[in-house]
Motif scaffolding. Structure first.
Motif, mmCIF file in Angstrom:
data_model
loop_
_atom_site.group_PDB
_atom_site.id
_atom_site.type_symbol
_atom_site.label_atom_id
_atom_site.label_comp_id
_atom_site.label_asym_id
_atom_site.label_seq_id
_atom_site.Cartn_x
_atom_site.Cartn_y
_atom_site.Cartn_z
ATOM 1 N N LYS A 83 0.767 -1.080 0.023
ATOM 2 C CA LYS A 83 -0.077 -0.327 -0.066
ATOM 3 C C LYS A 83 1.589 1.606 -0.067
ATOM 4 O O LYS A 83 1.433 1.304 1.047
ATOM 5 N N PHE A 84 0.597 2.273 -0.953
ATOM 6 C CA PHE A 84 1.354 3.417 -0.608
ATOM 7 C C PHE A 84 0.270 4.495 -0.937
ATOM 8 O O PHE A 84 -0.366 5.022 -1.120
ATOM 9 N N GLY A 85 1.428 5.513 -0.246
ATOM 10 C CA GLY A 85 0.463 6.701 -0.540
ATOM 11 C C GLY A 85 0.820 8.134 -1.173
ATOM 12 O O GLY A 85 0.549 7.578 -2.092
ATOM 13 N N GLU B 94 7.515 5.043 -2.160
ATOM 14 C CA GLU B 94 8.172 4.609 -0.896
ATOM 15 C C GLU B 94 6.474 4.104 -0.429
ATOM 16 O O GLU B 94 5.631 3.908 -0.026
ATOM 17 N N LEU C 104 4.222 2.263 2.284
ATOM 18 C CA LEU C 104 3.660 2.298 3.671
ATOM 19 C C LEU C 104 3.085 0.905 3.997
ATOM 20 O O LEU C 104 4.192 0.682 5.683
ATOM 21 N N GLU C 105 3.545 -0.104 3.706
ATOM 22 C CA GLU C 105 2.845 -1.489 4.768
ATOM 23 C C GLU C 105 2.208 -2.926 3.264
ATOM 24 O O GLU C 105 2.278 -1.793 2.242
ATOM 25 N N LYS D 162 7.135 12.860 6.405
ATOM 26 C CA LYS D 162 7.143 12.030 7.416
ATOM 27 C C LYS D 162 8.919 11.977 8.138
ATOM 28 O O LYS D 162 9.431 11.818 6.799
#
Length: 314
Positions: free
Chosen positions: A111-113, A117, A119-120, A175
Motif C-alpha cells: 500500500k502506497f501514499g 515508498e 507504507l505497508e 514524514k
C-alpha cells in the motif's frame, strides 16, 4: 555516502547535488533513497534502497557499496511494475568477491501514499551467507519463510541517511524519523516567495514551530540547531533557486548527532555555555557544529541525515 551533499560550512552553506539539476524533469525526480549501514561477514557496507515513481509505474533499485572504498559491489534495478512482477528474487555476484548476495521482494500487496515508498504490506530482504543482512517492511514472517531462514532480530542493518524529493506551492510535507526506531514525525516546511518583499521560512515538527528564518533574501543559505525527541538536530537550508532562479529546487538537510549528544551529556557544564551562544535565534550565527564527529558517527551507525529536495508546483 557520496550521493549526499556535503554542507558543513560555518557561517552558511551551499548544498549542491547533480540529481537536483533544473534540467531533470519532475516526473523523474519523484524518488526516495534510504542508505543503511550493515556488514557482510565482517566487511562494512552501505546498502542503498531507492523507490521511484513516474508515468511508467513504480520501481525499486538496490545497491551495495563497500563503505571503506565507496566501490559498488553489486546493484539491481527492478523495472516499473507496469511491465514487471511485483515479487521475485535475484542473485547477484559481488564485484571482486567470490561470494553472492540474494535479494528477495514481495510488493504484490503493498500500500502506497502519495510518494513512491510503500507504507505497508510488503517486504524487501537481503541475504548473504545464509544470514539476513537487511529486512524492510511489515511482512517479516513471509520474508523468513521465503528465504528459508530462522527469525532473527539481531541483523545489523541501520538506516543512516535518507534523501527525498517533495513537491508543493507554499507548504511541503513529509514524514521524518530522526534516528533508527525513533518516533515518526510530521515535518512541514512553509515558505511563500511569490509577491512578498520579505519572504519567511518556517519549519514545523508535529505542527509545532521549531525554526523561523526572517529576511530570507539575505539569509537564503544557512544553518541552525533545533531540538527533536531530546536530540539536537542541525538544519541546513539553501533556497537560492526559489528566490533568484527561474527554475530549480530548494534543498534542506537535517542532521542528528548522537555521538556528540553523548559527549555533550557527559560534559554538559563545559559545553552548555558554548551551545547557548551558538544557537541564538539569528540564523546567521554559527550553530553548535558537529560535522567532523558526524562523519565518524555515521560509520558507526550513530548519526542520521535527512536530505529534502523541495520542488515548487507551478
Amino acid at each position: 555516502m557520496r550521493d549526499f551533499p556535503s554542507c558543513f560550512g560555518e557561517n552558511g552553506v551551499q548544498i549542491i547535488d547533480s540529481s537536483s539539476s533544473g534540467s531533470t524533469s519532475k516526473a523523474a525526480q519523484n524518488l526516495v533513497t534510504c542508505i543503511y549501514q550493515s556488514t557482510l561477514q565482517g566487511m562494512s557496507c552501505l546498502i542503498n534502497i531507492t523507490w521511484s515513481k513516474n508515468l511508467m509505474g513504480q520501481g525499486l533499485s538496490v545497491g551495495i557499496d563497500d563503505s571503506t572504498t565507496n566501490h559498488c559491489l553489486c546493484k539491481v534495478d527492478i523495472k516499473p511494475w507496469l511491465f514487471s512482477k511485483r515479487k521475485g528474487c535475484k542473485t547477484l555476484e559481488l564485484v571482486n568477491k567470490k561470494s553472492k548476495v540474494d535479494i528477495y521482494w514481495d510488493l504484490s500487496l503493498a500500500k502506497f501514499g502519495s510518494g513512491p515508498e510503500p507504507l505497508e504490506g510488503f517486504y524487501v530482504a537481503i541475504v548473504f551467507g545464509k544470514e539476513m543482512v537487511l529486512l524492510l517492511g511489515n511482512l517479516t514472517n513471509e520474508a523468513y519463510k521465503k528465504t528459508n531462514l530462522e527469525p532473527n532480530t539481531s541483523f545489523n542493518g541501520i538506516v543512516i541517511a535518507k534523501r527525498e524529493h517533495i513537491f508543493g506551492k507554499k507548504v511541503y510535507c513529509t514524514k521524518a524519523q530522526f534516528f533508527d526506531n525513533g518516533l515518526i514525525h510530521d515535518l512541514i516546511i512553509e515558505c511563500d516567495t511569490v509577491g512578498l518583499r520579505e519572504p519567511c521560512l518556517v519549519i514545523r515538527v508535529d505542527s509545532k514551530t521549531v525554526m523561523q528564518v526572517k529576511r530570507l533574501r539575505w539569509k537564503f543559505r544557512g544553518n541552525q540547531t533545533i531540538l527533536v525527541d531530546g536530540l539536537h538536530v542541525e538544519v541546513f537550508w539553501d533556497v537560492h533557486s526559489w528566490l533568484f532562479g527561474a527554475v530549480g529546487n530548494a534543498v534542506f538537510m537535517f542532521q542528528t548527532c548522537l555521538a556528540v549528544e553523548k559527549s555533550w551529556a557527559s560534559n554538559k557544564t563545559s559545553t552548555e555555555s558554548s551551545f547557548k551562544r551558538n544557537t541564538s535565534s539569528d540564523s546567521s550565527a554559527t550553530p553548535w557544529s558537529c560535522s567532523e564527529t558526524f562523519r565518524e558517527s555515521q560509520l558507526q551507525g550513530l548519526g542520521f541525515s535527512l536530505v529534502l529536495y523541495a520542488w515548487k508546483n507551478e
